[in-house]
Motif scaffolding. Sequence first.
Motif, PDB file in Angstrom:
ATOM      1  N   MET B   1       0.826  -1.201   0.000  1.00 22.02           N
ATOM      2  CA  MET B   1       0.000   0.000   0.000  1.00 22.02           C
ATOM      3  C   MET B   1       0.864   1.256   0.000  1.00 22.02           C
ATOM      4  SD  MET B   1      -3.169   1.444   0.588  1.00 22.02           S
ATOM      5  CE  MET B   1      -4.251   0.510   1.673  1.00 22.02           C
ATOM      6  N   ALA B   2       1.838   1.302   0.919  1.00 22.01           N
ATOM      7  CA  ALA B   2       2.736   2.465   0.996  1.00 22.01           C
ATOM      8  C   ALA B   2       3.420   2.699  -0.353  1.00 22.01           C
ATOM      9  CB  ALA B   2       3.780   2.240   2.099  1.00 22.01           C
ATOM     10  N   THR B   3       3.940   1.623  -0.924  1.00 25.96           N
ATOM     11  CA  THR B   3       4.651   1.726  -2.198  1.00 25.96           C
ATOM     12  C   THR B   3       3.736   2.268  -3.293  1.00 25.96           C
ATOM     13  OG1 THR B   3       5.950  -0.189  -1.544  1.00 25.96           O
ATOM     14  CG2 THR B   3       5.985   0.397  -3.880  1.00 25.96           C
ATOM     15  N   GLN B   4       2.578   1.647  -3.438  1.00 22.47           N
ATOM     16  CA  GLN B   4       1.662   2.025  -4.515  1.00 22.47           C
ATOM     17  C   GLN B   4       1.151   3.450  -4.349  1.00 22.47           C
ATOM     18  OE1 GLN B   4       1.498   0.251  -7.062  1.00 22.47           O
ATOM     19  NE2 GLN B   4       2.361  -1.658  -6.274  1.00 22.47           N
ATOM     20  N   LEU B   5       0.865   3.814  -3.109  1.00 21.53           N
ATOM     21  CA  LEU B   5       0.358   5.153  -2.835  1.00 21.53           C
ATOM     22  C   LEU B   5       1.441   6.197  -3.110  1.00 21.53           C
ATOM     23  CD1 LEU B   5      -2.265   6.389  -1.890  1.00 21.53           C
ATOM     24  CD2 LEU B   5      -1.511   6.142   0.472  1.00 21.53           C
ATOM     25  N   ALA B   6       2.659   5.874  -2.725  1.00 23.08           N
ATOM     26  CA  ALA B   6       3.768   6.800  -2.957  1.00 23.08           C
ATOM     27  C   ALA B   6       3.955   7.060  -4.454  1.00 23.08           C
ATOM     28  CB  ALA B   6       5.063   6.225  -2.356  1.00 23.08           C
ATOM     29  N   TYR B   7       3.922   5.989  -5.257  1.00 20.73           N
ATOM     30  CA  TYR B   7       4.021   6.162  -6.716  1.00 20.73           C
ATOM     31  C   TYR B   7       2.915   7.065  -7.229  1.00 20.73           C
ATOM     32  CZ  TYR B   7       7.346   2.264  -7.223  1.00 20.73           C
ATOM     33  OH  TYR B   7       8.429   1.447  -7.165  1.00 20.73           O
ATOM     34  N   ALA B   8       1.682   6.771  -6.797  1.00 21.08           N
ATOM     35  CA  ALA B   8       0.522   7.508  -7.307  1.00 21.08           C
ATOM     36  C   ALA B   8       0.631   8.988  -6.958  1.00 21.08           C
ATOM     37  CB  ALA B   8      -0.768   6.912  -6.747  1.00 21.08           C
ATOM     38  N   LEU B   9       1.040   9.270  -5.735  1.00 23.05           N
ATOM     39  CA  LEU B   9       1.139  10.671  -5.311  1.00 23.05           C
ATOM     40  C   LEU B   9       2.262  11.380  -6.065  1.00 23.05           C
ATOM     41  CD1 LEU B   9       0.549  10.206  -1.466  1.00 23.05           C
ATOM     42  CD2 LEU B   9      -1.017  11.258  -3.110  1.00 23.05           C
ATOM     43  N   GLU B  10       3.354  10.695  -6.241  1.00 25.51           N
ATOM     44  CA  GLU B  10       4.456  11.312  -6.968  1.00 25.51           C
ATOM     45  C   GLU B  10       4.084  11.557  -8.433  1.00 25.51           C
ATOM     46  OE1 GLU B  10       8.856  11.125  -5.720  1.00 25.51           O
ATOM     47  OE2 GLU B  10       8.645   9.660  -7.329  1.00 25.51           O
ATOM     48  N   ASN B  11       3.385  10.586  -9.026  1.00 22.20           N
ATOM     49  CA  ASN B  11       2.912  10.769 -10.405  1.00 22.20           C
ATOM     50  C   ASN B  11       1.941  11.932 -10.537  1.00 22.20           C
ATOM     51  OD1 ASN B  11       4.389   8.773 -11.594  1.00 22.20           O
ATOM     52  ND2 ASN B  11       2.819   7.191 -11.319  1.00 22.20           N
ATOM     53  N   ALA B  12       1.263  12.238  -9.439  1.00 24.08           N
ATOM     54  CA  ALA B  12       0.311  13.345  -9.478  1.00 24.08           C
ATOM     55  C   ALA B  12       1.016  14.681  -9.255  1.00 24.08           C
ATOM     56  CB  ALA B  12      -0.772  13.133  -8.421  1.00 24.08           C
ATOM     57  N   GLY B  13       2.331  14.645  -9.121  1.00 22.65           N
ATOM     58  CA  GLY B  13       3.083  15.893  -9.022  1.00 22.65           C
ATOM     59  C   GLY B  13       3.461  16.277  -7.603  1.00 22.65           C
ATOM     60  N   LEU B  14       3.136  15.426  -6.639  1.00 16.43           N
ATOM     61  CA  LEU B  14       3.502  15.744  -5.262  1.00 16.43           C
ATOM     62  C   LEU B  14       4.913  15.258  -4.968  1.00 16.43           C
ATOM     63  CD1 LEU B  14       0.025  14.757  -4.138  1.00 16.43           C
ATOM     64  CD2 LEU B  14       1.070  16.893  -3.344  1.00 16.43           C
ATOM     65  N   GLN B  15       5.484  15.813  -3.929  1.00 17.86           N
ATOM     66  CA  GLN B  15       6.849  15.421  -3.590  1.00 17.86           C
ATOM     67  C   GLN B  15       6.864  14.589  -2.312  1.00 17.86           C
ATOM     68  OE1 GLN B  15       9.501  18.728  -2.914  1.00 17.86           O
ATOM     69  NE2 GLN B  15      11.237  17.313  -2.597  1.00 17.86           N
ATOM     70  N   ILE B  16       7.410  13.400  -2.406  1.00 18.54           N
ATOM     71  CA  ILE B  16       7.579  12.580  -1.205  1.00 18.54           C
ATOM     72  C   ILE B  16       8.907  13.010  -0.587  1.00 18.54           C
ATOM     73  CG2 ILE B  16       7.658  10.223  -0.279  1.00 18.54           C
ATOM     74  CD1 ILE B  16       5.118  10.638  -1.911  1.00 18.54           C
ATOM     75  N   ILE B  17       8.849  13.643   0.575  1.00 16.71           N
ATOM     76  CA  ILE B  17      10.057  14.210   1.184  1.00 16.71           C
ATOM     77  C   ILE B  17      10.921  13.143   1.832  1.00 16.71           C
ATOM     78  CG2 ILE B  17      10.855  15.678   3.079  1.00 16.71           C
ATOM     79  CD1 ILE B  17       8.718  17.649   2.372  1.00 16.71           C
ATOM     80  N   GLN B  18      10.249  12.164   2.424  1.00 18.11           N
ATOM     81  CA  GLN B  18      11.004  11.169   3.190  1.00 18.11           C
ATOM     82  C   GLN B  18      10.182   9.885   3.343  1.00 18.11           C
ATOM     83  OE1 GLN B  18      11.463  11.801   7.453  1.00 18.11           O
ATOM     84  NE2 GLN B  18      13.701  11.682   7.233  1.00 18.11           N
ATOM     85  N   VAL B  19      10.908   8.754   3.366  1.00 22.09           N
ATOM     86  CA  VAL B  19      10.263   7.474   3.649  1.00 22.09           C
ATOM     87  C   VAL B  19      10.778   6.987   4.995  1.00 22.09           C
ATOM     88  CG1 VAL B  19      10.002   5.061   2.921  1.00 22.09           C
ATOM     89  CG2 VAL B  19      10.160   6.878   1.181  1.00 22.09           C
ATOM     90  N   TYR B  20       9.832   6.646   5.886  1.00 18.78           N
ATOM     91  CA  TYR B  20      10.248   6.062   7.158  1.00 18.78           C
ATOM     92  C   TYR B  20       9.803   4.617   7.227  1.00 18.78           C
ATOM     93  CZ  TYR B  20       9.767   4.459  11.954  1.00 18.78           C
ATOM     94  OH  TYR B  20       9.814   3.690  13.074  1.00 18.78           O
ATOM     95  N   SER B  21      10.676   3.738   7.694  1.00 18.92           N
ATOM     96  CA  SER B  21      10.273   2.377   8.021  1.00 18.92           C
ATOM     97  C   SER B  21      11.121   1.919   9.199  1.00 18.92           C
ATOM     98  CB  SER B  21      10.481   1.440   6.834  1.00 18.92           C
ATOM     99  OG  SER B  21      10.367   0.094   7.281  1.00 18.92           O
ATOM    100  N   ARG B  22      10.571   0.988   9.990  1.00 16.65           N
ATOM    101  CA  ARG B  22      11.346   0.490  11.119  1.00 16.65           C
ATOM    102  C   ARG B  22      12.570  -0.281  10.647  1.00 16.65           C
ATOM    103  NH1 ARG B  22       6.031  -2.031  13.561  1.00 16.65           N
ATOM    104  NH2 ARG B  22       5.695  -1.966  11.301  1.00 16.65           N
ATOM    105  N   THR B  23      12.487  -0.854   9.453  1.00 13.59           N
ATOM    106  CA  THR B  23      13.667  -1.535   8.920  1.00 13.59           C
ATOM    107  C   THR B  23      14.316  -0.677   7.839  1.00 13.59           C
ATOM    108  OG1 THR B  23      12.229  -2.692   7.388  1.00 13.59           O
ATOM    109  CG2 THR B  23      12.842  -3.887   9.364  1.00 13.59           C
ATOM    110  N   VAL B  24      15.626  -0.459   7.995  1.00 16.84           N
ATOM    111  CA  VAL B  24      16.387   0.374   7.051  1.00 16.84           C
ATOM    112  C   VAL B  24      16.139  -0.069   5.617  1.00 16.84           C
ATOM    113  CG1 VAL B  24      18.687   1.244   6.439  1.00 16.84           C
ATOM    114  CG2 VAL B  24      18.194   0.575   8.801  1.00 16.84           C
ATOM    115  N   LYS B  25      16.240  -1.380   5.394  1.00 16.14           N
ATOM    116  CA  LYS B  25      16.122  -1.939   4.059  1.00 16.14           C
ATOM    117  C   LYS B  25      14.842  -1.497   3.341  1.00 16.14           C
ATOM    118  CE  LYS B  25      17.530  -4.771   0.780  1.00 16.14           C
ATOM    119  NZ  LYS B  25      17.010  -6.143   0.627  1.00 16.14           N
TER     120      LYS B  25
END
Lengths: 244, 244
Positions: B1-25
Amino acid sequence: MATQLAYALENAGLQIIQVYSRTVKSAQVLADELYTDFTSDINAISLSADLYIISLSDDAIFPVSEKLSLTDKLVVHTSGSVSLDAILKTSNNTGVFYPLQTMSRSRKVDFSNIPLCIEANNEENETILFSLANLISKNVRRINSKERRILHLAAVFANNFPNFMYSISEQILEDNNLDFNLLRPLITETASKIQKMDPRDGQTGPAKRGDEKIMKQHLDMLNNYPGFKEVYKLISAEIQKNQE
Amino acid sequence: MATQLAYALENAGLQIIQVYSRTVKSAQVLADELYTDFTSDINAISLSADLYIISLSDDAIFPVSEKLSLTDKLVVHTSGSVSLDAILKTSNNTGVFYPLQTMSRSRKVDFSNIPLCIEANNEENETILFSLANLISKNVRRINSKERRILHLAAVFANNFPNFMYSISEQILEDNNLDFNLLRPLITETASKIQKMDPRDGQTGPAKRGDEKIMKQHLDMLNNYPGFKEVYKLISAEIQKNQE
C-alpha cells in the motif's frame, strides 16, 4: 447457452437450419432472430442437418434425445456434467461441445477466448467437432467425460460461489446504506490479478495474515447474519488450514 | 500500500520528502525508487512535510503513531478497520485515506478508478484530503469510521473469499492434471458480469437451480477434500436460503 451458441455459429458462417424447443414460443423467438425455421414437434425435426446440438438442462438431455430418430447423424450435447453416453441411444455418432463459460440469454458472449471442451465417440467425429469449434474459439480442448465433470465442479467454485460472495457483500452494504459501486473496482481487480498469477499467491486478508483481532471484529459485526457468519468462519478457517 | 500510494502521489506531481520504516532496508528500497530521503529512526522524521501518511499493518498504527511528535501536522492512516481516533494522540489534525483496493508491492495499481475513502477530524482537514485524493482518483468519498469498517468487512467477501474459491478450483484441477487456464476466462466473465448487474440477479449454478442430483455428484467428488466439501455444502445451502 442455445441462444449464444446459435449466434456464434451463425456469425462463423454456418447455417442454423431449424430451432427446436418443447415450447413454441422459445423456438420461435430464437428462430426469428436467426431468420430460420422452427418446430415444437419432435417428430418434425429436419433430417437435412449435418449436426444436431442438444442444449437443454441436464435432466432433459436423456429423455429428449431418446425420442429423436437421428440414427446416423452427428448429435452432441453441451453439458458439463452429463457424460457422452447419455445420447448414445439417439445416434451412432455422438459428441459433446461444452463451452466453459457462464451464459445468460441477454448478455452477448464473445466465444473467441472461451475454452470449448470437445469429446466424441470416435476420431472422425472428434475431428468434425474440432474444426467446428475452431471456427468460433481459439481455445479448443479434448476433454473426456470424467475430466469435464471435474471442470464443471471446479467451475462452481470459480464462478457460482464467488458470485454469491459478491451478493453477500452487496447485502451488507445495502443494509448499511453504502453503495455497492464502492466494491466493483475491487471485484474487477481480484479477478484480473489471477489472470497471470496463481490464486494461492494472491491470497490476502485477515485470515491469511492470521489477524485474529479483525476476524473477531468481523464476526461480531455479522451477528445479525447467522448464515453469512458461518460462511465467514468456515472460509477463514479453510484459508488458514490451506497455507503452506 | 505504501509503495503504490507513494508512486501515485508522486505521479500526481507531489513530492515525497522522506520514507520512514522500522527496517532500514524497506525504507531504502522505496526511497531509492522515489529518489528521496529515508530514515529508520522515528526521531529523525522530517518536520517539513505538509502531510504524514502512516501506512502500516493495523496493529502497528497506534504504537508507531504514539511515538511521533507531530502535534500540529496533518497525520493520516490508510487502514480499513482502524478508527480515526487511533492517531489522535499523534496530532491535532488527523485523517484517514483508505483506498478500497487490494494491493501488492509488485503489481502496479491504477488509482484513477479506485474508491478513496476520506475521513478527517475537522472540515478543513477533510477538504485538504479531498483535494489530494482528487488528484489521483475520480472516485473520492466521505466515509466515517463505522462505515469504513463495514466496507472492509464487505471487501473480505468481495475479494479475499472469491480469491480463495479460485484457489480451491485450481487445487481440484491440479490434482486431476487439468489446466487452470481453462477457468481463467470464466473468472473474468464472472467479475465483469456484475459490473453492471446486481450479483443476486447473476447467480447461476446447481444450488441456484436446486439441482440436487448434480450437487450430490459434486459432494461425492469432494470426498477427498473434507474442508472443501464443507465449503460446498454451506455455500450451496446459503445460496438456496437467500433466494427470493
